[in-house]
Design a protein around this motif. Structure first.
Motif, mmCIF file in Angstrom:
data_model
loop_
_atom_site.group_PDB
_atom_site.id
_atom_site.type_symbol
_atom_site.label_atom_id
_atom_site.label_comp_id
_atom_site.label_asym_id
_atom_site.label_seq_id
_atom_site.Cartn_x
_atom_site.Cartn_y
_atom_site.Cartn_z
ATOM 1 N N MET A 167 -4.579 14.185 -8.494
ATOM 2 C CA MET A 167 -4.716 13.157 -9.514
ATOM 3 C C MET A 167 -4.117 13.556 -10.854
ATOM 4 S SD MET A 167 -5.931 10.698 -7.869
ATOM 5 C CE MET A 167 -6.308 9.536 -9.186
ATOM 6 N N SER A 168 -3.588 14.751 -10.961
ATOM 7 C CA SER A 168 -2.925 15.164 -12.195
ATOM 8 C C SER A 168 -1.516 15.702 -11.928
ATOM 9 C CB SER A 168 -3.756 16.237 -12.921
ATOM 10 O OG SER A 168 -3.999 17.349 -12.079
ATOM 11 N N ASP A 169 -1.105 15.714 -10.675
ATOM 12 C CA ASP A 169 0.221 16.213 -10.307
ATOM 13 C C ASP A 169 1.302 15.277 -10.850
ATOM 14 O OD1 ASP A 169 1.897 18.057 -8.470
ATOM 15 O OD2 ASP A 169 2.482 16.021 -7.883
ATOM 16 N N ARG A 170 2.300 15.847 -11.518
ATOM 17 C CA ARG A 170 3.328 15.037 -12.174
ATOM 18 C C ARG A 170 4.078 14.168 -11.184
ATOM 19 N NH1 ARG A 170 7.609 17.976 -16.015
ATOM 20 N NH2 ARG A 170 5.631 18.371 -17.097
ATOM 21 N N GLU A 171 4.450 14.728 -10.037
ATOM 22 C CA GLU A 171 5.224 13.950 -9.062
ATOM 23 C C GLU A 171 4.398 12.792 -8.506
ATOM 24 O OE1 GLU A 171 6.876 16.450 -6.084
ATOM 25 O OE2 GLU A 171 8.143 17.575 -7.479
ATOM 26 N N VAL A 172 3.107 13.028 -8.283
ATOM 27 C CA VAL A 172 2.252 11.952 -7.790
ATOM 28 C C VAL A 172 2.119 10.861 -8.848
ATOM 29 C CG1 VAL A 172 -0.090 11.346 -7.059
ATOM 30 C CG2 VAL A 172 0.982 13.435 -6.192
ATOM 31 N N LEU A 173 1.896 11.242 -10.095
ATOM 32 C CA LEU A 173 1.755 10.257 -11.158
ATOM 33 C C LEU A 173 3.026 9.429 -11.306
ATOM 34 C CD1 LEU A 173 -0.133 12.254 -13.954
ATOM 35 C CD2 LEU A 173 -1.054 10.874 -12.098
ATOM 36 N N ARG A 176 4.232 6.093 2.874
ATOM 37 C CA ARG A 176 3.599 7.406 2.835
ATOM 38 C C ARG A 176 4.382 8.351 1.926
ATOM 39 N NH1 ARG A 176 1.971 11.537 7.837
ATOM 40 N NH2 ARG A 176 1.879 13.434 6.556
ATOM 41 N N LEU A 177 3.624 9.056 1.086
ATOM 42 C CA LEU A 177 4.195 10.092 0.233
ATOM 43 C C LEU A 177 3.394 11.368 0.428
ATOM 44 C CD1 LEU A 177 6.125 10.859 -2.174
ATOM 45 C CD2 LEU A 177 4.177 10.313 -3.664
ATOM 46 N N ASP A 178 4.049 12.472 0.779
ATOM 47 C CA ASP A 178 3.379 13.759 0.938
ATOM 48 C C ASP A 178 3.444 14.557 -0.362
ATOM 49 O OD1 ASP A 178 2.985 12.979 3.501
ATOM 50 O OD2 ASP A 178 4.118 14.595 4.444
ATOM 51 N N SER A 179 2.394 15.330 -0.606
ATOM 52 C CA SER A 179 2.342 16.169 -1.803
ATOM 53 C C SER A 179 1.742 17.516 -1.437
ATOM 54 C CB SER A 179 1.486 15.508 -2.887
ATOM 55 O OG SER A 179 1.253 16.397 -3.964
ATOM 56 N N GLU A 210 3.369 5.310 -10.738
ATOM 57 C CA GLU A 210 3.950 4.394 -11.726
ATOM 58 C C GLU A 210 5.098 3.599 -11.129
ATOM 59 O OE1 GLU A 210 5.706 4.442 -16.298
ATOM 60 O OE2 GLU A 210 5.526 6.331 -15.177
ATOM 61 N N ARG A 211 5.975 4.258 -10.406
ATOM 62 C CA ARG A 211 7.113 3.567 -9.810
ATOM 63 C C ARG A 211 6.654 2.541 -8.777
ATOM 64 N NH1 ARG A 211 10.110 8.011 -7.079
ATOM 65 N NH2 ARG A 211 11.341 6.264 -6.270
ATOM 66 N N PHE A 212 5.689 2.911 -7.953
ATOM 67 C CA PHE A 212 5.204 1.997 -6.913
ATOM 68 C C PHE A 212 4.578 0.751 -7.541
ATOM 69 C CE2 PHE A 212 1.748 0.544 -4.111
ATOM 70 C CZ PHE A 212 2.485 0.207 -2.988
ATOM 71 N N LEU A 213 3.785 0.933 -8.596
ATOM 72 C CA LEU A 213 3.138 -0.212 -9.231
ATOM 73 C C LEU A 213 4.141 -1.086 -9.976
ATOM 74 C CD1 LEU A 213 -0.247 1.278 -10.499
ATOM 75 C CD2 LEU A 213 0.279 0.130 -8.348
ATOM 76 N N ARG A 214 5.343 -0.560 -10.236
ATOM 77 C CA ARG A 214 6.411 -1.373 -10.816
ATOM 78 C C ARG A 214 7.185 -2.137 -9.738
ATOM 79 N NH1 ARG A 214 8.297 3.132 -14.465
ATOM 80 N NH2 ARG A 214 9.951 3.377 -12.908
ATOM 81 N N GLY A 215 6.881 -1.834 -8.478
ATOM 82 C CA GLY A 215 7.549 -2.534 -7.386
ATOM 83 C C GLY A 215 8.677 -1.769 -6.746
ATOM 84 N N THR A 244 0.826 -1.205 0.000
ATOM 85 C CA THR A 244 0.000 0.000 0.000
ATOM 86 C C THR A 244 0.860 1.255 0.000
ATOM 87 O OG1 THR A 244 -1.698 -1.156 1.295
ATOM 88 C CG2 THR A 244 -1.860 1.229 1.175
ATOM 89 N N LEU A 245 0.484 2.196 -0.854
ATOM 90 C CA LEU A 245 1.063 3.537 -0.859
ATOM 91 C C LEU A 245 -0.041 4.528 -0.531
ATOM 92 C CD1 LEU A 245 3.314 5.634 -1.511
ATOM 93 C CD2 LEU A 245 2.507 5.580 -3.893
ATOM 94 N N VAL A 246 0.199 5.402 0.440
ATOM 95 C CA VAL A 246 -0.771 6.414 0.844
ATOM 96 C C VAL A 246 -0.212 7.788 0.501
ATOM 97 C CG1 VAL A 246 -2.061 7.420 2.762
ATOM 98 C CG2 VAL A 246 -1.644 4.943 2.699
ATOM 99 N N VAL A 247 -0.934 8.525 -0.329
ATOM 100 C CA VAL A 247 -0.522 9.876 -0.714
ATOM 101 C C VAL A 247 -1.330 10.872 0.122
ATOM 102 C CG1 VAL A 247 -0.316 11.554 -2.579
ATOM 103 C CG2 VAL A 247 0.042 9.110 -3.038
ATOM 104 N N VAL A 248 -0.616 11.748 0.831
ATOM 105 C CA VAL A 248 -1.240 12.706 1.750
ATOM 106 C C VAL A 248 -0.979 14.122 1.249
ATOM 107 C CG1 VAL A 248 -1.310 13.558 4.131
ATOM 108 C CG2 VAL A 248 -0.906 11.116 3.671
ATOM 109 N N GLY A 249 -2.039 14.895 1.065
ATOM 110 C CA GLY A 249 -1.887 16.291 0.678
ATOM 111 C C GLY A 249 -1.623 17.165 1.889
ATOM 112 N N THR A 250 -0.635 18.044 1.799
ATOM 113 C CA THR A 250 -0.267 18.902 2.916
ATOM 114 C C THR A 250 -0.025 20.326 2.431
ATOM 115 O OG1 THR A 250 2.109 18.464 2.668
ATOM 116 C CG2 THR A 250 0.875 16.961 4.084
ATOM 117 N N GLY A 251 0.019 21.248 3.397
ATOM 118 C CA GLY A 251 0.399 22.628 3.096
ATOM 119 C C GLY A 251 -0.733 23.554 2.737
ATOM 120 N N ARG A 252 -1.992 23.086 2.848
ATOM 121 C CA ARG A 252 -3.131 23.934 2.499
ATOM 122 C C ARG A 252 -4.121 23.991 3.664
ATOM 123 N NH1 ARG A 252 -3.317 24.855 -3.087
ATOM 124 N NH2 ARG A 252 -1.647 23.727 -4.171
#
Length: 406
Positions: free
Chosen positions: A382-388, A371-374, A392-397, A321-329
């Protein structure tokens, strides 16, 4: 999923200009993304969030009920309300079905990219990309059952050998976790009943413990640009999902000095006494049909949170599991009461992605995750380049973000 305030602010444009734009833009400013059927032994499902799927009427010539620019540029008459026993008659669309993830809505110089960029990215870069959609108005548990059924279908179509990845956004993460934990038709067989064929899961901007930001929508409705009818309070009063997005606890009220106010958002008597939502109409406060509907909605909220509550005896999940958390707003962190009345214009705020609080965007189930913060805004996650790239990298393992153990 919530539209940015800049898009909502278009209601201040002159009426004639809005009408002209409606003529020019209706039917041509909502993009479609063509995705071929999946092949191979691995598929990747996109599970969108609240308000994140198109809804159309049933029949041979379906009409789109959610969402067109024509609707957004008009004040509207019909609502997206679901029926319930004893409901007052009103202009509604009737039975609706999901029709793919919401892609992109453009009007004048403003454009909201909901899932178009991610769908194009998924089609081109992720293994066996499949968009999933559901009726986001309904009980999260019902939507979870539909997701589990789709997973089983995809596995069967692959000869039983397929592995499934899931990328879930916002409320879609709750749909996903309920499916994986409790399964669909096999609910209750064993823990992680729906995860047998699941390989990796990415959860982006999900309010695992709800959030108070949806509360003012339930009270006054959600204005979609100029349209106040589609998501009027009478409509949201029928959405189990909207109530299920509320916090796990009902004590999120503070006073002008940020001190707690003893008020329970999950007490039906408080709703009637305060005149919240549809109960602003005094004639409904003693209406047994509306009182019963409120109890059903609050009960659906309680049952979902109990189903996703921490379970110390739960065995480890077999998927990564990878959890992406939005921060800074600044993000709504409660509701403010001043002189006994709600002040919806000045709610307390804390760190988040503008819609989901960072503190509520982490799993509560005892499970390992990365955990990955954005810094991207809730929809833009869902359109942020770093998140995308991270997805992709996570789903590649590959290892992405920082590891967290239960």
């Amino acid at each position: 999923m919530a539209f940015p305030r800049k898009l909502r602010a278009m209601r201040i444009l002159p009426r004639f200009l809005l009408l002209l734009l409606g003529v020019v833009l209706t039917g041509c400013s909502v993009a479609r993304v063509t995705v071929p059927p999946p092949t191979g032994d691995e598929v990747t499902l996109l599970v969108p969030g609240y308000r994140g799927s198109f809804l159309v009427t049933e029949g041979s010539e379906p009409e789109r009920a959610w969402l067109t620019v024509g609707q957004a540029l008009s004040r509207g008459e019909r609502t997206l309300a679901l029926p319930f026993p004893g409901q007052r008659p009103g202009p509604a669309y009737g039975p609706l079905r999901p029709d793919g993830p919401l892609t992109q809505l453009s009007a004048l110089f403003v454009s909201v990219d909901a899932y178009r960029s991610f769908m194009e990215f998924g089609r081109d870069r992720l293994p066996g990309f499949v968009p999933f959609s559901y009726d986001w108005r309904r009980d999260v548990r019902e939507s979870a059952g539909a997701l589990c059924a789709r997973i089983e279908q995809l596995v069967a179509e692959g000869g039983g050998r397929r592995k499934v990845n899931i990328v879930a956004h916002s409320m879609g993460g709750l749909v996903t976790m309920h499916c994986l934990l409790h399964g669909g038709a096999r609910a209750g067989e064993h823990p992680w009943a729906g995860a047998e064929h699941v390989k990796r899961v990415v959860i982006i901007g999900t309010p695992f413990t709800g959030g108070p930001g949806i509360f003012d929508d339930l009270l006054v409705g959600t204005e979609t640009m100029r349209n106040r009818a589609l998501l009027a309070p009478e409509a949201l009063f029928t959405f189990a999902s909207a109530f299920q997005l509320l916090p796990t606890r009902g004590d999120f009220f503070v006073d002008a000095e940020d001190k707690p106010v003893a008020l329970d958002a999950f007490d039906p008597a408080v709703w009637r006494a305060q005149g919240w939502g549809v109960f602003a109409d005094p004639t409904l406060r003693e209406d047994e049909a509306y009182r019963a509907q409120l109890v059903r909605m609050l009960e659906a909220r309680r049952e979902l949170h109990e189903a996703l509550a921490p379970r110390p005896e739960l065995p480890p999940a077999s998927f990564e599991t990878l959890v992406v958390v939005g921060t800074g707003r600044p993000t709504v962190n409660g509701m403010r009461m001043v002189d006994g009345r709600l002040d919806l214009e000045h709610p307390p705020r804390a760190d988040g992605d503008g819609a989901v609080l960072a503190a509520r965007a982490l799993p509560v189930l005892p499970m390992a995750y990365r955990r990955l913060d954005s810094s991207a805004e809730h929809v833009a996650l869902m359109s942020d380049r770093e998140v995308l790239q991270a997805v992709e990298r996570f789903l590649r393992g590959e290892a992405v973000g920082t590891a967290h153990q239960p």
